[in-house]
Each structure stands twice: as C-alpha cells, then as structure tokens.
Design an enzyme around this catalytic site. Structure first.
Site, PDB file in Angstrom:
ATOM      1  N   HIS A  58       0.891  -1.367  -0.055  1.00  0.00           N
ATOM      2  CA  HIS A  58       0.115   0.210  -0.098  1.00  0.00           C
ATOM      3  C   HIS A  58       0.780   1.202  -0.122  1.00  0.00           C
ATOM      4  CE1 HIS A  58      -3.700  -2.059   1.666  1.00  0.00           C
ATOM      5  NE2 HIS A  58      -3.464  -2.547   0.575  1.00  0.00           N
ATOM      6  N   GLU A  60       0.731   3.980   1.807  1.00  0.00           N
ATOM      7  CA  GLU A  60       1.288   4.457   3.004  1.00  0.00           C
ATOM      8  C   GLU A  60       2.590   3.635   3.456  1.00  0.00           C
ATOM      9  OE1 GLU A  60      -3.335   4.404   3.160  1.00  0.00           O
ATOM     10  OE2 GLU A  60      -1.846   3.154   2.204  1.00  0.00           O
ATOM     11  N   CYS A  89      -6.194   1.414   5.388  1.00  0.00           N
ATOM     12  CA  CYS A  89      -6.906   0.385   5.821  1.00  0.00           C
ATOM     13  C   CYS A  89      -6.488   0.119   7.352  1.00  0.00           C
ATOM     14  CB  CYS A  89      -6.538  -0.796   5.005  1.00  0.00           C
ATOM     15  SG  CYS A  89      -4.894  -1.332   5.332  1.00  0.00           S
ATOM     16  N   CYS A  92      -2.562  -0.682   7.609  1.00  0.00           N
ATOM     17  CA  CYS A  92      -1.610   0.671   7.375  1.00  0.00           C
ATOM     18  C   CYS A  92      -2.035   1.549   8.407  1.00  0.00           C
ATOM     19  CB  CYS A  92      -2.224   1.193   6.108  1.00  0.00           C
ATOM     20  SG  CYS A  92      -1.454  -0.023   4.517  1.00  0.00           S
TER      21      CYS A  92
END
Length: 200
Positions: A58, A60, A89, A92
């Site tokens: 992801h 992040e 999410c 994360c």
C-alpha cells in the site's frame, strides 16, 4: 519518491468523493513534507509528490519505508501532510500509528476523500491513528481544489467541483467524527482514563 503530477483522469477517477463506489482498488497518496530546522514556522526544505499501491504494497507503507531511510539529527522536525483517495486500511493505520509513536519528530496531517470501510477493524485503525497524534480529517472543496493545483497536470484549467461534492464531504466527515468520538467516549467511561483526565 513517486511522481509530482497525475493526469486529470486519474485524479477525478480516484478522488471523487462518492461515499458508495466500486472499482477503485488503489489508494492514491499525495504528500507534502516540510523539513523544519528548529523553528517550526520556517521550512528548511519542502518536498511533494504522489504514490499509489504497487506490488501488493500500500502507498502508506511505501511512504513510511522511504521516510524512514532519511538520516535526521535530533531536533529536526518533519511536518507531513497526506491527501488520500481512501483513508488507511486497518493494517496500514496500525503501522502508521506505530511509526508515529516511535518518531516523535514527525507530525502527520491526513485528509481523506473517502473512508475505507471494507475491512473489519477500520474504525479501530482510525482511532489508533488519532490516538498516536495524527490529525485526521475529510477532504472538502478547499483540499480538492488545492490538490488540483499542487498535484495534477491541470493544463491551467480551473478546478470544477463535481455534483454534490460538498454534500458528500459533509456526510463522510460526520461518519469520521462518529468513529473518533466513540473513542473519546470510551476513554471517559474507562475508570483509569477518567481519573487521568481529571487529574486524580
């Protein structure tokens, strides 16, 4: 890290803040990093760009990996701002919260176009970010217009809001406030937290 400008179609497709949407499976993360040198009012350096999910990782986490590689000396402060197409999410969010707890010299402001509520535990993830010191808010017209100017190859065209942008922002902001206020209510009803709050 990443690129500086995204194309018009990418921006509109990913950042339109419809609360109920399908097919947008990537998170786009526009970032600004201000490297402060003692005086928090005067940036020493300023970096911006954008990332998105790649290779099952992801955006992040890509950002955290990158910023963790910086060689910072004590006293340097990083002021980071994210504009996200989706809020983090649960996984994360926990990773970012842990990063902030380990790195008190980094402050993080998050503006999200939509809340990612597709996985169980998303509320706890957002609360963990808030508890770790992140400022979390929902993007409004002002943030969308700023991203249009700062991160989009806009061909010198003015930003034109889409239908019901303000209404969707208000709806999502109320959703976020309910999530964060629930955490605050839990703290006040917990005897230990309550005693700390009133100074016992």
């Amino acid at each position: 890290l990443g690129r500086t400008y995204m194309d018009l179609r990418t921006f509109f497709y990913n950042f339109k803040n419809f609360p109920f949407t399908t097919g947008r499976n990537k998170t786009y993360l526009c970032y600004e990093v201000q490297l402060m040198n003692g005086d928090l009012r005067v940036p020493q350096n300023w970096i911006k760009g954008f990332l998105y999910n790649q290779l099952r990782r992801h955006a992040e986490l890509w950002f955290l990996e990158w910023i963790s590689s910086w060689q910072l000396y004590p006293g340097q402060h990083l002021r980071v701002t994210w504009f996200l197409s989706w809020s983090p999410c649960p996984y994360c969010a926990q990773e970012v919260a842990s990063f902030l707890q380990r790195n008190s010299h980094v402050s993080l402001n998050i503006f999200a176009a939509r809340i990612y509520d597709r996985l169980e535990g998303y509320e706890e993830g957002l609360r963990s970010l808030y508890d770790a010191g992140a400022d979390i808010d929902i993007m409004t017209y002002g943030e969308f217009e700023y991203c249009w100017r700062a991160f989009v190859d806009n061909q010198l065209l003015p930003f034109k809001p889409w239908y019901r942008l303000d209404e969707y922002s208000e709806f999502t902001s109320e959703q976020l406030q309910r999530i964060l206020q629930l955490m605050q209510l839990q703290e006040l009803t917990d005897p230990i937290s309550a005693s700390q709050t009133i100074g016992l």
